[in-house]
Design an enzyme around this catalytic site. Structure first.
Site, PDB file in Angstrom:
ATOM      1  N   ILE A  14     -15.568   2.747  -7.363  1.00  0.00           N
ATOM      2  CA  ILE A  14     -15.705   1.303  -7.583  1.00  0.00           C
ATOM      3  C   ILE A  14     -16.904   0.762  -6.796  1.00  0.00           C
ATOM      4  O   ILE A  14     -17.644  -0.103  -7.268  1.00  0.00           O
ATOM      5  CB  ILE A  14     -14.404   0.571  -7.197  1.00  0.00           C
ATOM      6  CG1 ILE A  14     -13.211   1.180  -7.955  1.00  0.00           C
ATOM      7  CG2 ILE A  14     -14.509  -0.919  -7.516  1.00  0.00           C
ATOM      8  CD1 ILE A  14     -11.850   0.742  -7.450  1.00  0.00           C
ATOM      9  N   LEU A  35     -19.028  10.059   2.751  1.00  0.00           N
ATOM     10  CA  LEU A  35     -19.033  11.039   1.658  1.00  0.00           C
ATOM     11  C   LEU A  35     -17.808  11.958   1.676  1.00  0.00           C
ATOM     12  O   LEU A  35     -17.863  13.068   1.161  1.00  0.00           O
ATOM     13  CB  LEU A  35     -20.337  11.877   1.659  1.00  0.00           C
ATOM     14  CG  LEU A  35     -21.648  11.078   1.538  1.00  0.00           C
ATOM     15  CD1 LEU A  35     -22.859  12.033   1.452  1.00  0.00           C
ATOM     16  CD2 LEU A  35     -21.650  10.155   0.317  1.00  0.00           C
ATOM     17  N   ILE A  61     -16.945   4.277   9.063  1.00  0.00           N
ATOM     18  CA  ILE A  61     -16.627   2.914   9.517  1.00  0.00           C
ATOM     19  C   ILE A  61     -15.919   2.918  10.866  1.00  0.00           C
ATOM     20  O   ILE A  61     -15.792   1.890  11.501  1.00  0.00           O
ATOM     21  CB  ILE A  61     -15.756   2.137   8.497  1.00  0.00           C
ATOM     22  CG1 ILE A  61     -14.486   2.933   8.141  1.00  0.00           C
ATOM     23  CG2 ILE A  61     -16.540   1.795   7.248  1.00  0.00           C
ATOM     24  CD1 ILE A  61     -13.424   2.107   7.435  1.00  0.00           C
ATOM     25  N   LYS A  86      -7.409   7.169  -0.681  1.00  0.00           N
ATOM     26  CA  LYS A  86      -6.691   6.440  -1.746  1.00  0.00           C
ATOM     27  C   LYS A  86      -5.655   7.252  -2.522  1.00  0.00           C
ATOM     28  O   LYS A  86      -5.150   6.776  -3.533  1.00  0.00           O
ATOM     29  CB  LYS A  86      -7.699   5.847  -2.719  1.00  0.00           C
ATOM     30  CG  LYS A  86      -8.504   6.888  -3.476  1.00  0.00           C
ATOM     31  CD  LYS A  86      -9.144   6.319  -4.722  1.00  0.00           C
ATOM     32  CE  LYS A  86      -9.837   7.385  -5.515  1.00  0.00           C
ATOM     33  NZ  LYS A  86     -10.446   6.938  -6.742  1.00  0.00           N
ATOM     34  N   ASN A 101      -7.590   6.089   9.039  1.00  0.00           N
ATOM     35  CA  ASN A 101      -8.809   5.796   8.272  1.00  0.00           C
ATOM     36  C   ASN A 101      -8.787   4.368   7.724  1.00  0.00           C
ATOM     37  O   ASN A 101      -9.757   3.619   7.885  1.00  0.00           O
ATOM     38  CB  ASN A 101      -8.945   6.795   7.119  1.00  0.00           C
ATOM     39  CG  ASN A 101     -10.334   6.765   6.513  1.00  0.00           C
ATOM     40  OD1 ASN A 101     -11.282   7.293   7.082  1.00  0.00           O
ATOM     41  ND2 ASN A 101     -10.471   6.112   5.376  1.00  0.00           N
ATOM     42  N   SER A 126      -4.882  -3.932  -3.527  1.00  0.00           N
ATOM     43  CA  SER A 126      -4.319  -3.251  -4.683  1.00  0.00           C
ATOM     44  C   SER A 126      -3.039  -3.946  -5.116  1.00  0.00           C
ATOM     45  O   SER A 126      -2.316  -4.525  -4.284  1.00  0.00           O
ATOM     46  CB  SER A 126      -4.010  -1.804  -4.276  1.00  0.00           C
ATOM     47  OG  SER A 126      -3.146  -1.215  -5.201  1.00  0.00           O
ATOM     48  N   TYR A 151       0.128   4.880   1.540  1.00  0.00           N
ATOM     49  CA  TYR A 151      -1.139   4.297   1.064  1.00  0.00           C
ATOM     50  C   TYR A 151      -0.962   2.792   0.821  1.00  0.00           C
ATOM     51  O   TYR A 151      -1.740   1.967   1.302  1.00  0.00           O
ATOM     52  CB  TYR A 151      -1.604   4.998  -0.222  1.00  0.00           C
ATOM     53  CG  TYR A 151      -2.686   4.228  -0.947  1.00  0.00           C
ATOM     54  CD1 TYR A 151      -3.983   4.186  -0.454  1.00  0.00           C
ATOM     55  CD2 TYR A 151      -2.403   3.503  -2.118  1.00  0.00           C
ATOM     56  CE1 TYR A 151      -4.976   3.443  -1.110  1.00  0.00           C
ATOM     57  CE2 TYR A 151      -3.376   2.776  -2.775  1.00  0.00           C
ATOM     58  CZ  TYR A 151      -4.666   2.745  -2.271  1.00  0.00           C
ATOM     59  OH  TYR A 151      -5.633   2.020  -2.909  1.00  0.00           O
ATOM     60  N   LYS A 155      -2.548  -0.844   2.707  1.00  0.00           N
ATOM     61  CA  LYS A 155      -3.178  -2.006   2.052  1.00  0.00           C
ATOM     62  C   LYS A 155      -2.487  -3.296   2.499  1.00  0.00           C
ATOM     63  O   LYS A 155      -3.147  -4.294   2.782  1.00  0.00           O
ATOM     64  CB  LYS A 155      -3.104  -1.868   0.524  1.00  0.00           C
ATOM     65  CG  LYS A 155      -3.979  -0.756  -0.031  1.00  0.00           C
ATOM     66  CD  LYS A 155      -5.454  -1.078   0.099  1.00  0.00           C
ATOM     67  CE  LYS A 155      -6.349   0.073  -0.276  1.00  0.00           C
ATOM     68  NZ  LYS A 155      -7.742  -0.078   0.091  1.00  0.00           N
ATOM     69  N   PHE A 180      -5.781  -4.016 -10.287  1.00  0.00           N
ATOM     70  CA  PHE A 180      -4.728  -3.348 -11.044  1.00  0.00           C
ATOM     71  C   PHE A 180      -5.214  -1.910 -11.286  1.00  0.00           C
ATOM     72  O   PHE A 180      -5.439  -1.211 -10.317  1.00  0.00           O
ATOM     73  CB  PHE A 180      -4.300  -4.213 -12.236  1.00  0.00           C
ATOM     74  CG  PHE A 180      -3.355  -5.298 -11.733  1.00  0.00           C
ATOM     75  CD1 PHE A 180      -3.819  -6.297 -10.875  1.00  0.00           C
ATOM     76  CD2 PHE A 180      -2.007  -5.251 -11.993  1.00  0.00           C
ATOM     77  CE1 PHE A 180      -2.941  -7.242 -10.311  1.00  0.00           C
ATOM     78  CE2 PHE A 180      -1.121  -6.197 -11.451  1.00  0.00           C
ATOM     79  CZ  PHE A 180      -1.595  -7.178 -10.613  1.00  0.00           C
ATOM     80  N   GLY A 296       8.567   6.621  -6.646  1.00  0.00           N
ATOM     81  CA  GLY A 296       7.723   5.472  -6.293  1.00  0.00           C
ATOM     82  C   GLY A 296       6.964   4.867  -7.463  1.00  0.00           C
ATOM     83  O   GLY A 296       6.364   3.811  -7.302  1.00  0.00           O
ATOM     84  N   ASP A 297       6.966   5.518  -8.643  1.00  0.00           N
ATOM     85  CA  ASP A 297       6.294   4.894  -9.792  1.00  0.00           C
ATOM     86  C   ASP A 297       7.173   3.781 -10.340  1.00  0.00           C
ATOM     87  O   ASP A 297       8.350   4.013 -10.630  1.00  0.00           O
ATOM     88  CB  ASP A 297       6.054   5.924 -10.914  1.00  0.00           C
ATOM     89  CG  ASP A 297       4.750   6.671 -10.732  1.00  0.00           C
ATOM     90  OD1 ASP A 297       3.923   6.240  -9.911  1.00  0.00           O
ATOM     91  OD2 ASP A 297       4.570   7.706 -11.418  1.00  0.00           O
TER      92      ASP A 297
END
Ligand SMILES: NC(=O)c1ccc[n+]([C@@H]2O[C@H](COP(=O)([O-])OP(=O)(O)OC[C@H]3O[C@@H](n4cnc5c(N)ncnc54)[C@H](O)[C@@H]3O)[C@@H](O)[C@H]2O)c1
Length: 351
Positions: A14, A35, A61, A86, A101, A126, A151, A155, A180, A296-297
């Site tokens: 992105i 990277l 970072i 991610k 991270n 997210s 994850y 967020k 999304f 988790g879905d």
């Protein structure tokens, strides 16, 4: 002299599309990326696409000395912060890596920004922060829920951290962009999503099956309460998403405080609808098999993007056919991702 926008994670999927959108809109950008999930070739392709030199620093970072050096050498006005690990599945196995991270990295970045008097930030959040929504479409004012994996929790923690920061100091202006499901690629076929190792998301898996890198697609769950039993998501073209960042930066210049915006289309498609659309558009048939649901879905999730429409003047312009066409152009021109030597794309045959 034009001020610079720092893009952390700007060599990633992105981030690279956003770098391109910002450069094309006249911004001067600096990409900072370690990277760990991307490669330099992406920057080279950005340079080919924009016919300009793209300032790039390979670094982390979480390196405060490097960050201070960057802020002292460049006249940075705003930061667009993509740098993050991610993978949902990896975050369950390696939660410490994810908290270090993503959360500690964002803390390091914000501390460096404050030390250097830079107070404008756009953050990649997210839809996962909504947890299991009680209804769809999801608007920002339903509030956050309970993300179901480490994850997602990184967020949500970062959103809370950034909200506290804005509450503590009125100089900050921060936009939390809740994406999304980003798919697609730039229409040139030169940049796109190039996951390391086995991909987790539907579209990279699907295109890797189509190109022959994976033998068949696994569809997790066939008994969800949806149109055909498979999960429904709000897929958004990555170029539309990139433009959302441009709009957010413009609005943040004149609006301090914390802002939340959903970036989605407002339309949901099931996994089977995506597979069949891909087959119709490309003429390639996709072997798939059903497997049990993944932990988790959630069954269905799509955005109410109205707030971004009203406050950013943004709405997604690209439909499913273009998302699939552009994804396939990227994958077929670059069968091995950025390791491939780029071939000029033939027009995609649309049936
Ligand atoms: N792709 C999605 O489905 C999705 C959905 C919602 C939110 N997001 C978020 O959007 C952002 C960008 O996602 P993406 O799909 O482009 O991922 P990506 O992995 O392609 O890009 C992230 C980039 O950050 C870099 N990076 C990671 N940790 C770093 C660090 N400590 N220092 C410097 N660079 C670092 C990686 O090398 C990579 O280039 C991430 O924050 C992600 O969590 C992505």
């Amino acid at each position: 002299m034009r001020k610079t926008t720092l893009i952390t994670g700007g060599a990633g999927y992105i981030g690279s599309h956003t770098a391109l959108a910002l450069i094309n809109a006249g911004h001067k950008v600096l990409v900072l990326d370690n990277l760990c999930n991307s490669c330099r070739e992406c920057i080279r392709r950005l340079e080919q696409l924009t016919l300009t030199r793209v300032d790039f620093i390979k670094g982390d970072i979480r390196d405060p000395v490097l960050l201070d050096d960057i802020f002292s050498r460049y006249d940075i006005e705003a930061v667009v912060h993509f740098a993050s690990l991610k993978s949902v599945e990896e975050s369950v196995r390696k939660p410490l890596d994810y908290y270090a991270n993503n959360v500690a990295g964002t803390l390091d970045l914000c501390q460096a920004m404050a030390r250097n008097n830079v107070f404008q930030l756009v953050f990649s959040s997210s839809a996962t922060v909504y947890g299991e929504p009680s209804h769809t479409p999801i608007a920002e004012d339903v509030g956050t829920g309970k993300p179901v994996n480490p994850y997602g929790r990184t967020k949500l923690m970062i959103e809370e951290l950034l909200t506290d920061l804005c509450d503590s100091d009125p100089r900050w202006s921060i936009g939390l962009l809740r994406y999304f499901n980003p798919i697609g690629a730039h229409e040139s076929g030169m940049i796109g999503e190039d996951p390391r190792g086995r991909p987790n998301n539907l579209l990279p898996c699907l295109t890797q099956v189509a190109i022959g890198r994976i033998p068949e697609l696994t569809v997790y769950g066939s008994d969800y309460p949806t149109v055909d039993g498979t999960c429904v998501r709000d897929y958004i073209h990555v170029v539309d998403l990139a433009i959302g960042h441009l709009k957010a930066l413009q609005v943040l210049q004149h609006n301090n405080g914390i802002h939340f915006w959903n970036l989605g289309t407002g339309v949901g498609y099931s996994v089977l609808q995506i597979i069949h659309s891909f087959e119709d558009i490309t003429g390639i048939s996709i072997p798939y098999r059903f497997a049990p649901r993944r932990l988790g879905d959630i069954a269905k999730c799509w955005a109410d993007p109205g707030k971004a429409g009203r406050e950013l003047g943004w709405s997604a312009q690209r439909g499913l056919e273009q998302m699939i066409t552009d994804t396939w152009r990227w994958q077929s021109c670059n069968p091995q991702g950025y390791q491939s030597s780029f071939k000029i794309p033939a027009p995609v045959a649309v049936k």
